[in-house]
Design an enzyme around this catalytic site. Structure first.
Site, mmCIF file in Angstrom:
data_model
loop_
_atom_site.group_PDB
_atom_site.id
_atom_site.type_symbol
_atom_site.label_atom_id
_atom_site.label_comp_id
_atom_site.label_asym_id
_atom_site.label_seq_id
_atom_site.Cartn_x
_atom_site.Cartn_y
_atom_site.Cartn_z
ATOM 1 N N CYS A 62 -44.198 6.594 20.618
ATOM 2 C CA CYS A 62 -45.203 6.926 21.692
ATOM 3 C C CYS A 62 -45.196 5.777 22.974
ATOM 4 O O CYS A 62 -44.333 5.873 23.703
ATOM 5 C CB CYS A 62 -46.653 6.895 21.014
ATOM 6 S SG CYS A 62 -47.864 7.806 22.008
ATOM 7 N N HIS B 148 -46.174 11.222 15.801
ATOM 8 C CA HIS B 148 -46.975 10.078 14.943
ATOM 9 C C HIS B 148 -47.170 11.068 13.633
ATOM 10 O O HIS B 148 -46.241 11.981 13.407
ATOM 11 C CB HIS B 148 -48.459 10.106 15.344
ATOM 12 C CG HIS B 148 -48.607 9.625 16.726
ATOM 13 N ND1 HIS B 148 -48.406 8.216 16.967
ATOM 14 C CD2 HIS B 148 -49.050 9.888 17.868
ATOM 15 C CE1 HIS B 148 -48.681 8.228 18.268
ATOM 16 N NE2 HIS B 148 -48.992 9.062 19.005
#
Lengths: 441, 246
Positions: free
Chosen positions: B95, B196
């Protein structure tokens, strides 16, 4: 005149719902707001409005405030069932107003969803706002914590009512500076408890000073990022404390404020914080200590939030956890009990839970104290099983049952103490299954 | 005893979505097989780490506000990190870190947060704070010459452009941009992704790919990894794939 008919209609609908044994927690508000979106502005309110907001502890704290005020003999209107968005607030008001929209009560007590504080109180009276804490919570639904805090901060810039703030949460404490002209800021602080740590033990927010970006220094952490902190550069955090709890004794379930010992039913540090917030409210409104003492001793929600039950000879503790901090405080309670235990963790990923379950990796499963078995359940039973296994807990002692009835059957195959943690949509089904198991339901 | 050394960058700042779980999974899978795993961390204010001394460098995602604070710190190591990438140290970047290793990140207000410029992609946030790529995601990635389904969860406002070598093809979800069919960035020794979950918890084969890569590189031989009991992982994958792709 239009409002008259809206209220009348809502009241009739409420009667019908009651006959149909439906609660209608949000539905009345939903319909009424469609008919008049500014309905909140039109209620006639002559009593103080007290609101509680936070990530965790809203329902318990709000209900404890209402309970105490009722003990003291006041008529209280409250959204005690936890419908805390605009539709829920309007529903509560519709049920409790006259046909002309007048609310007859001595106090109005609300719990408010964090993101709805500005929206609701730009239209409705507010006398006292209590803010307990901000934790990461369903990030896929709510976004970053900071965005939420900035929204509330913006609202507080022009707010001049009472503001009761947890001084041990930097993200709450900072809100006391939103309006420098507001003299009605009351900070509360809890002294170090037995299991407080020098280092952050669980996921936390607000590591940097919101004003000068310096890393905050902590004297101790109670749980998550809640603790005694200050900014070494600009002294942020060093406030005059209105209420200070000390001699925290979780075994005796008691704490002292200004030399008076308060007993509470729960043995966890976070409930001490919630009770201290209630105490601040009662002090501001001059409620006699006698009522507060009694209310703290007696009040409990019994809805699966920090609830104790005896099921088939096993002591069972059930608690809600919809974010890492909620789960971590339950595991603290589990670890502070040294007997042999079984843990049931129920994890769902329905819309109200958020689809993202990665928050379970922020739960601290390290060195569980005398846990013999862990059973997992819910729509994401395997995710939580993997999480626990990876923390080092023997994977042969973990059993995953996506079906709740099988999980609960397995849980009660021994007589160990039971600890049950369930997230939002999992909580009531789990509690019901356990009650059925114990033939209470 | 064979060991791998992992460097965790900014564990106190880039830790928003349980990404530390990736390191825990690596450690678990190493130790179960009798290898040892050393985890060091580096954050603002610490002594400079020797990046080349590590087998794996991991970095996660954080809140926008905190990302800009650490970008300044990270950039002082630009050349050293570049060398480590060239030397074959494995980088797992999730991310925000994925974004920081590119040219730049332009936030919602138009502020430019400079990146390390190690890879030529760049990221720009959409003008609307409320618009984010959020949801479960499944991609197909080529791991060890085999197409594998990789499962994760994405939650990013940033749209990443000019990725010449993506991590995988999107089967379900968004990817580098809204409605994109490519996700992440992938070189032999670099996986940069929005996934994630944490990523490795649901993708044990990917975790083992990283472990094999690092052991082979460090010990110059073809290490065969002992099979582990992945029954929870397999059931989890089976359940989620059924749920997402039906």
């Amino acid at each position: 005149m239009r409002n008259f008919f809206i209220i009348l209609f809502a009241k009739i609908l409420n009667v019908i719902l009651k006959i149909a044994r439906k609660q209608g927690g949000n539905i009345l508000g939903k319909i009424a707001l469609k008919l008049n979106k500014n309905l909140l502005k039109d209620f006639k309110v002559n009593s103080p409005v007290i609101a509680v907001t936070a990530t965790n502890g809203k329902t318990s704290t709000n209900n404890c405030i209402s309970y105490t005020l009722k003990q003291a003999g006041f008529k209280v209107v409250s959204n005690s069932e936890g419908n805390n968005m605009e539709t829920g607030i309007v529903s509560t008001l519709l049920k409790n107003c006259t046909l002309t929209g007048k609310i007859k009560a001595d106090y109005i007590c609300f719990e408010i969803d964090e993101s709805y504080v500005p929206k609701i109180f730009s239209k409705f009276r507010l006398d006292t706002l209590v803010i307990l804490n901000f934790f990461r919570d369903q990030l896929d639904r709510n976004g970053e914590v900071e965005t939420l805090i900035l929204k509330i901060n913006e609202f507080l810039k022009t707010y001049e009512g009472n503001l009761i703030l947890n001084n041990d949460d930097p993200n709450v404490s900072r809100l006391g500076l939103a309006n420098p002209n507001n003299d009605n800021i009351y900070y509360y602080h809890v002294d170090k408890y037995k299991y407080a740590t020098q280092e952050l033990k669980e996921a936390g927010e607000g590591k940097f000073c919101p004003f000068c970006k310096t890393r905050l220094e902590y004297e101790f952490y109670q749980y998550s990022h809640i603790g005694k902190f200050h900014c070494p550069k600009c002294n942020f955090g060093e406030n005059e404390i209105y209420k200070f709890a000390e001699n925290i004794d979780l075994e005796k379930r008691s704490f002292d404020v200004s030399g008076i010992t308060y007993k509470i039913p729960e043995n966890s540090i976070y409930t001490v914080y919630n009770h201290l917030a209630v105490l601040c409210v009662c002090s501001i409104y001059n409620i006699d200590t006698e009522f507060v003492l009694k209310s703290f001793k007696d009040f409990s929600l019994n809805n699966g939030r920090s609830e104790k039950l005896e099921i088939n000879g096993s002591n069972t503790f059930i608690n809600l956890a919809k974010n890492p901090t909620g789960a971590n405080v339950s595991l603290r309670i589990l670890n502070e009990d040294s007997s042999n235990k079984d843990l049931l963790f129920v994890l769902n990923d329905n819309i109200a839970d958020g689809f993202d379950v990665s928050w379970i990796w922020d739960i601290n499963f390290d060195s569980l104290n005398n846990v013999e078995r862990i059973i997992t359940s819910g729509t994401r039973a395997y995710d939580i099983a993997i999480r626990i296994k990876t923390s080092g807990f023997d994977h042969t002692k973990i059993q995953a049952f996506p079906e709740l009835d099988k999980a609960v059957d397995e849980l009660y195959s021994t007589t160990n103490n039971k600890y049950v943690i369930a997230n939002y949509t999992a909580l009531q089904p789990t509690r019901n299954e356990i009650l059925r198991k114990g033939k209470i339901l | 005893m064979k060991e791998l050394k992992i460097l965790y960058l900014y564990p106190d700042i880039l830790e928003l979505y349980g990404d530390f779980g990736n390191i825990q999974v690596l450690k678990y899978r190493l130790e179960k097989r009798g290898f040892s795993c050393i985890i060091d961390s580096y954050s603002i204010g610490d002594d400079e780490p020797n990046f080349n001394d590590y087998d794996i460098i991991f970095s996660g995602g954080g809140a926008d506000n905190e990302q800009s604070i650490l970008s300044k710190d990270l950039i002082q190591y630009k050349d050293k990190i570049k060398t480590a990438v060239k030397n074959g140290v494995f980088f797992l970047l999730i991310c925000g870190s994925y974004q920081l290793f590119g040219k730049y990140y332009k936030d919602v207000d138009g502020n430019i947060i400079p990146g390390l410029e190690i890879f030529p992609y760049y990221t720009e946030a959409i003008n609307d704070r409320k618009k984010r790529c959020i949801g479960n995601i499944v991609i197909s990635a080529n791991i060890n010459g085999k197409e594998q389904k990789i499962i994760g969860f994405e939650n990013h406002g940033g749209q990443t452009y000019d990725v010449f070598s993506p991590f995988g093809t999107v089967l379900y979800g968004n990817g580098n941009k809204f409605g994109d069919n490519k996700e992440g960035f992938f070189l032999d020794n670099v996986i940069a992704t929005y996934l994630h979950g944490p990523l490795l918890s649901k993708n044990p084969e990917l975790a083992d790919y990283i472990i094999s890569y690092c052991l082979n590189r460090k010990y110059g031989e073809n290490v065969t990894l002992e099979k582990l009991d992945d029954s929870f992982e397999n059931l989890c994958r089976e359940q989620l794939l059924k749920h997402f792709t039906h």
